[in-house]
Design a protein around this motif. Structure first.
Motif, PDB file in Angstrom:
ATOM      1  N   THR A 131      -5.434   1.927   7.974  1.00  0.00           N
ATOM      2  CA  THR A 131      -6.177   2.262   6.758  1.00  0.00           C
ATOM      3  C   THR A 131      -6.603   1.002   6.013  1.00  0.00           C
ATOM      4  OG1 THR A 131      -5.016   4.375   6.529  1.00  0.00           O
ATOM      5  CG2 THR A 131      -6.071   3.491   4.556  1.00  0.00           C
TER       6      THR A 131
ATOM      7  N   THR B 181       0.800  -1.226   0.000  1.00  0.00           N
ATOM      8  CA  THR B 181       0.000   0.000   0.000  1.00  0.00           C
ATOM      9  C   THR B 181       0.832   1.276   0.000  1.00  0.00           C
ATOM     10  OG1 THR B 181      -0.191  -0.199   2.412  1.00  0.00           O
ATOM     11  CG2 THR B 181      -2.000  -1.093   1.081  1.00  0.00           C
TER      12      THR B 181
ATOM     13  N   GLU C  72      -9.448   2.245  -3.615  1.00  0.00           N
ATOM     14  CA  GLU C  72      -8.617   2.370  -2.418  1.00  0.00           C
ATOM     15  C   GLU C  72      -9.041   3.556  -1.543  1.00  0.00           C
ATOM     16  OE1 GLU C  72      -6.200   0.461  -1.191  1.00  0.00           O
ATOM     17  OE2 GLU C  72      -6.110  -1.020  -2.821  1.00  0.00           O
ATOM     18  N   GLN C  73      -9.699   4.548  -2.152  1.00  0.00           N
ATOM     19  CA  GLN C  73     -10.222   5.693  -1.383  1.00  0.00           C
ATOM     20  C   GLN C  73     -11.664   5.456  -0.925  1.00  0.00           C
ATOM     21  OE1 GLN C  73      -9.682   9.033  -4.048  1.00  0.00           O
ATOM     22  NE2 GLN C  73      -7.505   8.553  -4.300  1.00  0.00           N
ATOM     23  N   ASN C  74     -12.173   4.237  -1.153  1.00  0.00           N
ATOM     24  CA  ASN C  74     -13.520   3.851  -0.728  1.00  0.00           C
ATOM     25  C   ASN C  74     -14.587   4.755  -1.347  1.00  0.00           C
ATOM     26  OD1 ASN C  74     -15.192   2.053   0.561  1.00  0.00           O
ATOM     27  ND2 ASN C  74     -15.223   3.184   2.494  1.00  0.00           N
ATOM     28  N   ARG C  75     -14.438   5.022  -2.643  1.00  0.00           N
ATOM     29  CA  ARG C  75     -15.370   5.890  -3.359  1.00  0.00           C
ATOM     30  C   ARG C  75     -16.206   5.112  -4.386  1.00  0.00           C
ATOM     31  NH1 ARG C  75     -11.889  10.614  -5.800  1.00  0.00           N
ATOM     32  NH2 ARG C  75     -13.984  11.301  -6.439  1.00  0.00           N
TER      33      ARG C  75
ATOM     34  N   LEU D 191     -10.546  -0.325   5.469  1.00  0.00           N
ATOM     35  CA  LEU D 191     -11.073  -0.449   4.115  1.00  0.00           C
ATOM     36  C   LEU D 191     -11.483  -1.877   3.800  1.00  0.00           C
ATOM     37  CD1 LEU D 191     -11.621   0.843   1.335  1.00  0.00           C
ATOM     38  CD2 LEU D 191      -9.226   0.372   0.746  1.00  0.00           C
TER      39      LEU D 191
ATOM     40  N   PRO E  34      -7.366   3.923  -7.643  1.00  0.00           N
ATOM     41  CA  PRO E  34      -7.439   4.978  -6.621  1.00  0.00           C
ATOM     42  C   PRO E  34      -8.841   5.166  -6.048  1.00  0.00           C
ATOM     43  CG  PRO E  34      -6.084   5.699  -8.462  1.00  0.00           C
ATOM     44  CD  PRO E  34      -6.734   4.409  -8.878  1.00  0.00           C
TER      45      PRO E  34
END
Length: 281
Positions: free
Chosen positions: A244, A40, A153-156, A248, A150
């Motif tokens: 993190t 990560t 990984e940004q939980n979007r 996640l 991305p």
């Protein structure tokens, strides 16, 4: 031999994408102990040069060898495309990649095959080559999707922007009337609900995670490496922030894993390797 049999299977990825492979291992090989590593601190891999990826893979495999793994699954298409063949001869345990199992599954399902992947995997043409070696008549279109990793990984995942990007990436493939879509990055399985809302239900969705675990099971049987004792709890390690990753990954694992931070061994020969690999591009 018994000591080797009861060693863990190593899995690595740049982040949470490899959890798709981990879940398949839980489903297909629940008796096996597993070591999961996520790089990560250096994700995403998909925009990096091939020499850099090769260095990272060597560092991860060297560390995994120190942890006495009996097999490693590259739960990362970028690593599988750019480094698998180079490192297979360097380590004394089986190393499996996700591309060939995914390609074999795709040609069983269709002839007009779309592949969504990282830019590095798309540039390598690894899927097209693997698919057309199996079936020269298959047509293959590859689309790089640099924003997907991305966003995941940004939980979007559930943001409107993510659906917009998915529509943008998938539109050229749908215009080709594909009958099969390959998740050419292990992260992308996490977007399946979004993707299913865009592609027609007639399109076959191929998750290579399922098929690489089938290949791993065959390899374990062939080499008589199946575990003989009850599985130990999965060990999770990351090169970045453990908290993190734990937060996640909970949504896919169903629990908050205990995650340790690991400093990988630095490969002092990396600079030479980079030059050698860049010459091949």
């Amino acid at each position: 031999m018994r000591e080797i049999q009861n060693s863990p299977i190593g899995i690595f990825d740049s982040g949470v994408g490899g959890l798709t492979v981990l879940r398949e291992l839980y489903r297909q090989l629940p008796q096996e102990s597993i070591l999961y590593f996520a790089d990560t601190a250096r994700l995403p891999y998909g925009n990096r040069p091939s020499g850099e990826i090769l260095q990272f893979v060597r560092e991860i495999l060297t560390w995994m060898a120190q942890q006495n793994v009996k097999m490693v699954i590259m739960a990362c298409n970028t690593s599988s495309a750019l480094a698998l063949e180079a490192v297979r001869q360097e380590f004394d345990f089986p190393i499996l990649g996700v591309i060939l199992p995914g390609a074999k599954a795709a040609v069983k399902q269709g002839q007009r095959i779309g592949v969504i992947s990282t830019p590095a995997t798309a540039k390598s043409n690894a899927y097209r080559q693997a698919i057309q070696e199996i079936d020269p008549n298959a047509q293959v279109w590859q689309i790089p999707c640099p924003e997907f990793v991305p966003l995941i990984e940004q939980n979007r995942i559930w943001e409107p922007y993510t659906k917009q990007m998915a529509q943008l990436y998938l539109q050229p493939l749908l215009a080709r009337n594909i009958d099969t879509l390959v998740y050419g990055c292990t992260h992308y399985r996490h977007l399946e609900t979004v993707i299913k809302g865009i592609v027609p239900p007639t399109v076959n969705l191929i998750d290579p995670a399922r098929y690489v675990v089938q290949a791993a099971e065959k390899e374990l049987k062939l080499m008589a490496l199946g575990q003989t004792r009850p599985a130990l709890p999965t060990r999770f390690a990351v090169s970045g922030c453990p908290q993190t990753f734990s937060q996640l990954s909970q949504q896919w694992l169903g629990y908050h894993p205990t995650v340790e931070s690991v400093s990988l061994p630095t490969m002092v020969t990396a600079a030479v390797t980079w030059e050698e690999v860049e010459m091949l591009e």
